[in-house]
Design a protein around this motif. Structure first.
Motif, PDB file in Angstrom:
ATOM      1  N   PRO A  79      51.744  85.109  43.497  1.00 16.82           N
ATOM      2  CA  PRO A  79      50.951  85.498  42.310  1.00 16.82           C
ATOM      3  C   PRO A  79      51.717  86.462  41.408  1.00 16.82           C
ATOM      4  N   PHE A  80      51.418  86.399  40.148  1.00 20.21           N
ATOM      5  CA  PHE A  80      52.036  87.283  39.137  1.00 20.21           C
ATOM      6  C   PHE A  80      53.573  87.181  39.157  1.00 20.21           C
ATOM      7  N   ASP A 140      47.183  97.082  37.421  1.00 14.55           N
ATOM      8  CA  ASP A 140      48.004  96.725  36.258  1.00 14.55           C
ATOM      9  C   ASP A 140      47.763  95.300  35.786  1.00 14.55           C
ATOM     10  N   ASP A 141      47.218  94.462  36.659  1.00 11.40           N
ATOM     11  CA  ASP A 141      47.073  93.053  36.306  1.00 11.40           C
ATOM     12  C   ASP A 141      45.983  92.458  37.192  1.00 11.40           C
ATOM     13  N   ALA A 142      45.423  91.323  36.765  1.00  9.67           N
ATOM     14  CA  ALA A 142      44.357  90.702  37.564  1.00  9.67           C
ATOM     15  C   ALA A 142      44.376  89.193  37.401  1.00  9.67           C
ATOM     16  N   ILE A 143      44.039  88.504  38.488  1.00 11.96           N
ATOM     17  CA  ILE A 143      43.794  87.057  38.434  1.00 11.96           C
ATOM     18  C   ILE A 143      42.318  86.868  38.715  1.00 11.96           C
ATOM     19  N   ILE A 144      41.626  86.277  37.733  1.00 11.25           N
ATOM     20  CA  ILE A 144      40.181  86.081  37.866  1.00 11.25           C
ATOM     21  C   ILE A 144      39.927  84.582  37.971  1.00 11.25           C
ATOM     22  N   PRO A 145      39.560  84.110  39.163  1.00 17.32           N
ATOM     23  CA  PRO A 145      39.395  82.670  39.345  1.00 17.32           C
ATOM     24  C   PRO A 145      38.277  82.128  38.457  1.00 17.32           C
TER      25      PRO A 145
END
Lengths: 352, 352
Positions: free
Chosen positions: A163-164, A202-207
């Motif tokens: 991820p990222f 600092d960052d996000a993954i939102i399904p």
């Protein structure tokens, strides 16, 4: 009330078919039995909200080696009639008696879950994110932290992308549970926005759908395969106060890097519960005991636990003194002599 | 970590001054000491969300009668190194050892509280309201139920008006705790609207300011004065599974009305925890023991507890067998012999 031989996954399904919820959940759900979960005080993914198995049990029935049946199958949250005897048998791995029935504590069935993966580069952000999440999101059910060195291997063994693009040191998998209402999703969105704005992450993954959400959990659930991919390894299950976690990890990593430069450390854990899973991988088997001594000595200095959720069993028995004083070990043994005088139950485990 | 002699209210103030929260709260907050709270496993107004004192304690230091000091002051939520010895001393009223220090479990400090008083005429609405509140309001911290016969006396002794002009049989005081955001108030409003719409309650008083909110709690907090206003009385502290509560109450009220027509029953309790406080008032003192026998026999049939939160002490000791089997009493006594062989600690309390 269920028999102790019932498999955990069947227990959960039975409860959910009656529109209630038993929140214990761990990787072994398809094979472990509820009696074993209770006698080892299992932890798992939702301790942060619901507690360990100890907190999920209202009553138990126990058989002592002399044939005495202790029926403590009460359905009571509050009961102050002296010593709460069930705690003699919960988490003591069958040394004091055999659990034969369990009265479960049930909860309202959650209708929806939302997950997200957050990322950051400073460990201090993890603790500030946890404090913020606990204060603003009472629906919080999981707060699972993975280090870069864990994610890399987990992505490899599951064939997932990192991820990222691997830009961060720490990854936090957050999950909430609640009723199916627009408010729940709005609350979660607001939490994520504020977390980023206030720089807890600092960052996000939102399904955007369940498949994307499951993809996040695949990385977390790959811990067993990730370890095996780097065998021989040792799997530690350390309990450390969260405020000391960062210093503890620094000390352990430095000590290992100094004396065992070829060992790879993988780190992940139920950080919301102060529970760190450290894997020392690509080892030489002759280093097993010295590395255990090294990690447990540092654990002892931080007044930590050499096993937060997996229990002592046979393998950790020689190291128990790192987490328990002589006085405690003596009392544990005296109670063993009282309840199990001929050492007929699970001899060789936990304590002599 | 605090010394056991610190007064609860001072503990809470100290913790809040450091921007954390220790949620134990009960009427005696200004005089009771934290060591006593732990050794009696105190309950109080927020058990529903935070658990009893047992759940709020991470570690303790204990001194045994032979001078052994057990230092179990660990700051760990999860610790599976065999028997969790602290449970031998929590809730056992000093019979097995003296608690000298307590490591507290702290929570994020709530910024806002909202309360409301709901009213209904059917007991089944109380349980449906509780289920609905638990499922939709994870911020729920109190769910206190008062019966009409309690409210009448409480209004009288506090000089308050009877809410809703006395039109209802049951009154539920609901409180939530959370961060100060418009969403918290909106969530509470939505909960109240839905509760009325779905007929979990027939009517509601929603305070418009803190003074109005405090006025609601005045009725709940007047329990001691309400009892004294109808002396001589007995104060019961019964634990009963919530699903059996209605039948239990019906049986007790009928049995008392039949044999003791002059006795007035006042009923209130932490119903969310299955904890009912029954006061049998305007008694003759010669009826004390037969009325206790009567209530505890019915409690035994429902597998209830003769004391949910107040403990056994001296007064309830003769009735302990109604909640504990012979096998349990024997084991409690064996552990007393192991830890306190000369019966030097709190002799005469809980068990012989």
């Amino acid at each position: 009330c269920v028999e102790s031989g019932m498999v955990l996954e069947e227990v959960c399904q039975l409860v959910e078919s009656k529109d209630w919820y038993f929140p214990l959940d761990l990787g072994a759900r398809g094979s472990c039995r509820i009696g074993g979960n209770v006698s080892t005080n299992a932890g798992g993914n939702r301790v942060l909200r619901y507690g360990t198995t100890r907190d999920l049990v209202m009553g138990i029935e126990v058989v002592l080696p002399d044939g005495t049946v202790l029926n403590m199958l009460r359905r009571l949250i509050k009961n102050n009639t002296g010593l709460d005897l069930k705690h003699l048998f919960i988490g003591t791995e069958g040394r004091y008696g055999i659990i034969t029935k369990v009265m479960l504590r049930l909860f309202p069935k959650p209708e929806r879950r939302y997950s997200a993966l957050l990322a950051m580069n400073n460990f201090a952000q993890i603790t500030s994110l946890l404090k913020f999440a606990r204060a603003t999101m009472p629906q919080l059910s999981s707060f699972e932290v993975m280090w870069k060195n864990y994610i890399t291997v987990a992505a490899e063994v599951t064939g997932s992308a990192v991820p990222f693009d691997g830009a961060y040191q720490y990854y936090v998998l957050v999950e909430i549970e609640g009723v199916d209402s627009p408010r729940l999703e709005e609350d979660f969105q607001a939490f994520l926005e504020n977390a980023l704005e206030q720089e807890h992450a600092d960052d996000a993954i939102i399904p955007q759908n369940i498949a994307q959400s499951q993809a996040l959990w695949i990385l977390r659930d790959a811990s067993a395969e990730s370890m095996r991919a780097r065998a021989p390894y040792l799997a530690f299950d350390i309990g450390i106060p969260l405020k000391d976690m960062s210093n503890f990890i620094d000390e352990v990593e430095e000590a290992i890097a100094k004396d065992y430069p070829d060992i790879e450390c993988q780190l992940f854990g139920h950080l919301g519960d102060g529970n760190l899973h450290l894997t020392t991988a690509r080892m030489r088997e002759e280093d097993f005991i010295p590395v255990e001594e090294l990690v447990y000595q540092i654990t002892q200095r931080y007044k930590g636990s050499i096993t937060a959720e997996h229990g002592i069993g046979v393998i950790k028995k020689p190291f128990l003194h790192y987490s328990r004083s002589e006085e405690e070990l003596k009392l544990m043994e005296q109670i063993r002599q009282l309840l199990n005088p001929d050492n007929a139950l699970n001899n060789g485990r936990v304590i002599d």
